[in-house]
Scaffold this motif. Sequence first.
Motif, PDB file in Angstrom:
ATOM      1  N   VAL A 791       0.847  -1.192   0.000  1.00  0.00           N
ATOM      2  CA  VAL A 791       0.000   0.000   0.000  1.00  0.00           C
ATOM      3  C   VAL A 791       0.884   1.245   0.000  1.00  0.00           C
ATOM      4  O   VAL A 791       1.839   1.342   0.766  1.00  0.00           O
ATOM      5  CB  VAL A 791      -0.940  -0.004   1.232  1.00  0.00           C
ATOM      6  CG1 VAL A 791      -1.647   1.339   1.352  1.00  0.00           C
ATOM      7  CG2 VAL A 791      -1.955  -1.113   1.119  1.00  0.00           C
ATOM      8  N   GLY A 792       0.565   2.194  -0.879  1.00  0.00           N
ATOM      9  CA  GLY A 792       1.325   3.430  -0.974  1.00  0.00           C
ATOM     10  C   GLY A 792       2.401   3.402  -2.041  1.00  0.00           C
ATOM     11  O   GLY A 792       2.913   4.451  -2.426  1.00  0.00           O
ATOM     12  N   GLU A 793       2.795   2.208  -2.526  1.00  0.00           N
ATOM     13  CA  GLU A 793       3.806   2.130  -3.577  1.00  0.00           C
ATOM     14  C   GLU A 793       3.183   2.442  -4.937  1.00  0.00           C
ATOM     15  O   GLU A 793       1.956   2.461  -5.105  1.00  0.00           O
ATOM     16  CB  GLU A 793       4.453   0.750  -3.581  1.00  0.00           C
ATOM     17  CG  GLU A 793       5.276   0.452  -2.347  1.00  0.00           C
ATOM     18  CD  GLU A 793       5.985  -0.899  -2.430  1.00  0.00           C
ATOM     19  OE1 GLU A 793       6.906  -1.117  -1.647  1.00  0.00           O
ATOM     20  OE2 GLU A 793       5.603  -1.716  -3.291  1.00  0.00           O
ATOM     21  N   THR A 794       4.057   2.666  -5.914  1.00  0.00           N
ATOM     22  CA  THR A 794       3.617   2.989  -7.266  1.00  0.00           C
ATOM     23  C   THR A 794       3.556   1.729  -8.115  1.00  0.00           C
ATOM     24  O   THR A 794       4.455   0.889  -8.054  1.00  0.00           O
ATOM     25  CB  THR A 794       4.579   4.008  -7.900  1.00  0.00           C
ATOM     26  OG1 THR A 794       4.600   5.197  -7.110  1.00  0.00           O
ATOM     27  CG2 THR A 794       4.142   4.358  -9.311  1.00  0.00           C
ATOM     28  N   VAL A 795       2.499   1.616  -8.881  1.00  0.00           N
ATOM     29  CA  VAL A 795       2.348   0.503  -9.828  1.00  0.00           C
ATOM     30  C   VAL A 795       2.500   1.073 -11.234  1.00  0.00           C
ATOM     31  O   VAL A 795       1.736   1.962 -11.629  1.00  0.00           O
ATOM     32  CB  VAL A 795       0.987  -0.192  -9.659  1.00  0.00           C
ATOM     33  CG1 VAL A 795       0.818  -1.285 -10.707  1.00  0.00           C
ATOM     34  CG2 VAL A 795       0.851  -0.768  -8.250  1.00  0.00           C
ATOM     35  N   ASN A 796       3.499   0.593 -11.956  1.00  0.00           N
ATOM     36  CA  ASN A 796       3.755   1.074 -13.312  1.00  0.00           C
ATOM     37  C   ASN A 796       4.109  -0.138 -14.173  1.00  0.00           C
ATOM     38  O   ASN A 796       5.231  -0.631 -14.136  1.00  0.00           O
ATOM     39  CB  ASN A 796       4.886   2.097 -13.319  1.00  0.00           C
ATOM     40  CG  ASN A 796       5.041   2.774 -14.673  1.00  0.00           C
ATOM     41  OD1 ASN A 796       4.171   2.629 -15.541  1.00  0.00           O
ATOM     42  ND2 ASN A 796       6.116   3.499 -14.869  1.00  0.00           N
ATOM     43  N   LEU A 797       3.135  -0.628 -14.934  1.00  0.00           N
ATOM     44  CA  LEU A 797       3.309  -1.846 -15.723  1.00  0.00           C
ATOM     45  C   LEU A 797       3.237  -1.497 -17.206  1.00  0.00           C
ATOM     46  O   LEU A 797       2.314  -0.791 -17.649  1.00  0.00           O
ATOM     47  CB  LEU A 797       2.214  -2.871 -15.379  1.00  0.00           C
ATOM     48  CG  LEU A 797       2.106  -3.258 -13.889  1.00  0.00           C
ATOM     49  CD1 LEU A 797       0.979  -4.242 -13.695  1.00  0.00           C
ATOM     50  CD2 LEU A 797       3.421  -3.839 -13.387  1.00  0.00           C
ATOM     51  N   VAL A 798       4.223  -1.979 -17.950  1.00  0.00           N
ATOM     52  CA  VAL A 798       4.278  -1.782 -19.404  1.00  0.00           C
ATOM     53  C   VAL A 798       4.120  -3.140 -20.067  1.00  0.00           C
ATOM     54  O   VAL A 798       4.924  -4.043 -19.833  1.00  0.00           O
ATOM     55  CB  VAL A 798       5.597  -1.110 -19.824  1.00  0.00           C
ATOM     56  CG1 VAL A 798       5.619  -0.903 -21.331  1.00  0.00           C
ATOM     57  CG2 VAL A 798       5.780   0.209 -19.102  1.00  0.00           C
TER      58      VAL A 798
END
Length: 1096
Positions: A791-798
């Motif tokens: 929780v609170g982290e960034t999700v960046n999926l390509v």
Amino acid sequence: MSKPAERKDSVWSIGEGAPEETEKRDDSQRSTLFVEKPQSGTVSVGGNITFIAKVEAKDLLRKPNVKWFKGKWMDLASKAGKHLQLKESFERHTKIHTFEMHIIQAKENYAGNYRCEVSYKDKFDSCSFDLEVTGKIPIVFVNGDGQDDAGELDFSGLLKRREVKQQEEEPEVDVWELLKNANPSEYEKIAFQYGITDLRGMLKRLKRMRREVKKSAAFAKGLDPAYQVDKGGKVRFMVELADPTVELKWYKNGQEIRPSAKYIFEHKGNQRILFINNCTMTDDARYYVTAGDEKCSTELFVRDPPILVTKGLEDTSTYVGERVELSCEVSEDDANVKWFKNGVELTNDPKSRYRIKVEGKKHTLIIEEAAKNDNATYSVMTTGGQSEAKLSVDLRPLKISLALEDQTVRLGQEIHLKCEISENVEGKWYKNGQLIEASDRVKLYHKGRIHRFIIASAAVDDEAEYMFVPDAYNINIPCKVHVVDPPKLHLDGLGENNTVTVVAGTKLRLEIPITGEPTPKVMWSRGDKMITDSGRIRAETYSDSSCLVIDTAEREDSGPFRITLKNEAGEDTALINIKVAPNVTEVGEDWCVMTWEPPANDGGSPILGYFIERKKKQSSRWMRLNFELCKETTFEPKKMIEGVAYEVRVFAVNAIGTSKPSMPSKSFVPLAVTSPPTLLAVDSVTDTSVTMKRRPPEHIGAAGLDGYVVEYCFEGTDEWIVANPELTDKTKFTINGLPTGSKILVRVKAVNAAGESEPRYHPQPILVKEVIEPPKIRLPRHLKQTYTRRVGETVNLVIPFQGRPRAKVSWQKNGSPIDKNQINIRNTENDTIIFIRKAERSHSGEYDMKVEVENLVDKATIDIQIVDRPGPPEVVTIEDVWGENVNLSWKPPKDDGNAAITGYTIQKADKKSMEWFTVIEHYHRTSATINELVIGNEYYFRVFAENMCGLSEDATMTKESALIAKDGKVYKYPIYDDFDFTERPLFTQPLVNTFAVAGYNATLNCSVRGNPKPKITWLKNKVAIMNDPRYRMFGNQGVCTLEIRKPSPFDGGTYTCRAVNELGEAEVDCKLEVKGKPPQSNSSIPLIIHLKGNLG
């Protein structure tokens, strides 16, 4: 001895109000001062009535003090005005003081109980009387400003203007009832209004009053919770005992009260009475009376008399910047006075512009430098009155003593503007109507009445209209500044003697930068002939430069040209020499073609031919290229190096000899075009475009590669069309705007400074029609499993994918469309990105991705799990306690944080200290046994849950404690034998045979151990070394060292180290050989190095 009469209504309580006299006294005791008392009366609304009190002055040395009250405490001296007047007189013959209270135009709310008090030294008398008002109730306004309606008997007139509504009788105000029901934020305001000075004591006593009073067995009637008396008055405390034989004592702040002239005790039946005469502020205290083991307490409050404003404020007018003092006088020294500005209280804060000065009864509000915003109504308020005045602050008339003057300054000189006005006020400077701020370049000075504006170095932009505007005045002082700059020619870029060389046949555009303010006038001339702005040789003039233009330079154009600048600040002139050099018309890989014009003067003999020379631009060495005369005016030099700059020049030859050389030509570089591009292929095709890709040429050369030209033509035609008007340096290029279904041929050329290379053709025609590519999602390997984030982290999926044409990407979460306000989705032609800035638990789920190309579809699913720390376990219970052990059990937490529970952490705390200590970590079961607890202690336990994110924020604690009871068994401690650490001496590192050089210090080292610590002795040839300064012995941590200072050959021999303690002794020895000193030329000492190596 007769006692002074009791003061009526001076004693009052929270619960019952003012006590009434319960015992009857004769007139001589009750009326020691009054000769005639005020009598109750009746008056109709709007009528007048007078109350009279007379005091005999036969036994008095001075005038007695008389006060009139309404109700319990309202002092009517502060209400004197239009409706109330207080008068007093003295009859010398009868020696009678007469005091009168006149009520004028009575209103029905004036009805009620009144009181007149008279006091003289320790004598006191009081009388109560009633006023009845009959008739209708008029609507009146009460104004505390002391204007037309002053004299109202309503204390709210001191607070603010309000409308007095119809009421039957003015209620008596009980200040303690007000405090008990008021908001704590209003305590200070009420205390000031009702004369209570000890705010802290008031709060403490108010807290005690709220406590519930228990019924007493010893007191039939106790003291009231609180009493109040005016300063100098008399107060009466009375209790009634259930048993009159019980001993009773009075106390003040814990100190027993003894009978005296101030404290008078009286017994009457079961009643016990304490009188306190002539009350002062020190009598404001807590009192209590004890009867046996019981105690009854009360609070006495001594109230200062109201502070009156004896001399009010006066309206004042002043000018800005002047010192202002608003003064008033009150009836008491150092009284509590509050100042207000337009109703807002002013404080004596050091940071405030307002300063309050107190000198005895005089109070002064000081404003050091008055400003326009000080225009206001200022008022002063005391507990018994108020006064107000208006302050008017105006500006002084402003006169201009010294106005600004127009100035003309040269560029770079100082601009200094100065003005003087009659007042010392700030001001602002403006330039062309724009406000000027001080900076490193612009300095603004203000000293007294003088204002100055300085720019150390004037620039062209500083020419403007300037204006100074004093603050708060509608006046401006203008002036104009004119900046001039003498004209100047900037010839830094020209050659020696201002020489400019132009190649014959080329165009010359010579630009000369110029400066000057105003812009100077430019004139070009050649000899006596002026050069105009038209023709083959012409002049072009701009604001910051002037150009000499020669179209197609000829040899006759060589010679001096003059340029002249003029403006009002001066003029500047210069000669510029123009020379025409040979022209290089064509350049190859290692050759060039040059041409020139015959000389204008053949010297009277025909020209026989020409010699040509060349040199590298960076060199000064010329090399002749032809040894036979060249008959033509064209020549082709060869065998030059590609990429190197060259210059050429020409000599003319006739029968007399060889001429001087011509001016060198403009430098040139032999260059070659590149080889064709390689591997030209089709990258992609759509219905209207074709994308080609290629590789760089195999051979580029010294000229480098500037870019590529892409050309195409339709099949069946020979017209090649340039696809990119500008060179491209990319290895891919898209040809757009092609008709669908057509076929094209494509070729690419490489371009550098030498020109275009040979083209590279695509071997086959290309059909302009898009090819369908099925969609294919290339899911990264780490997304094929559950993707976990906290929780609170960034999700960046390509996620890359394939598919043509125009692949359509769509997303769903758990079968529903994605909320784009929470999750950002960005799609491109080749990939899609899912981005969550701060992940939350609600973002967890299965994300379905679908890629569509026409009727073809590919799908993929990504499982995203957002985890957090778990919640605490559920109920933790103590299952069993035996011996030193406690068995605990608990239930897993309801909230696992969206991740599996990996374990539990158990802590214990002694009930006495409640300090927590961890006993078990990473425990997997939901029950545990805690061992090795201290017998006789009582413990609490708590449990944390743990998952991959860590421990839960909170823990669940046992509701009950576990007592480790003593079972009566005596713990028998095991008996251990003491360990014997004694040891006889033992050398762990022996001495080593050593060589030393005469004159250089030598050391012998060994190490020994033993317990007790052994005594160390050094011997030489079995003789102990004692007190010899040539030897130094020391030891550290068992390492023994003997240092021999500058040994000689006689110091050689056998050295022994002996260690002795009570368990034995040990010896170790070595041989030392001292050699002669080496020659001075030998700087190295190998023996010493060898010695130190052995010792280490």
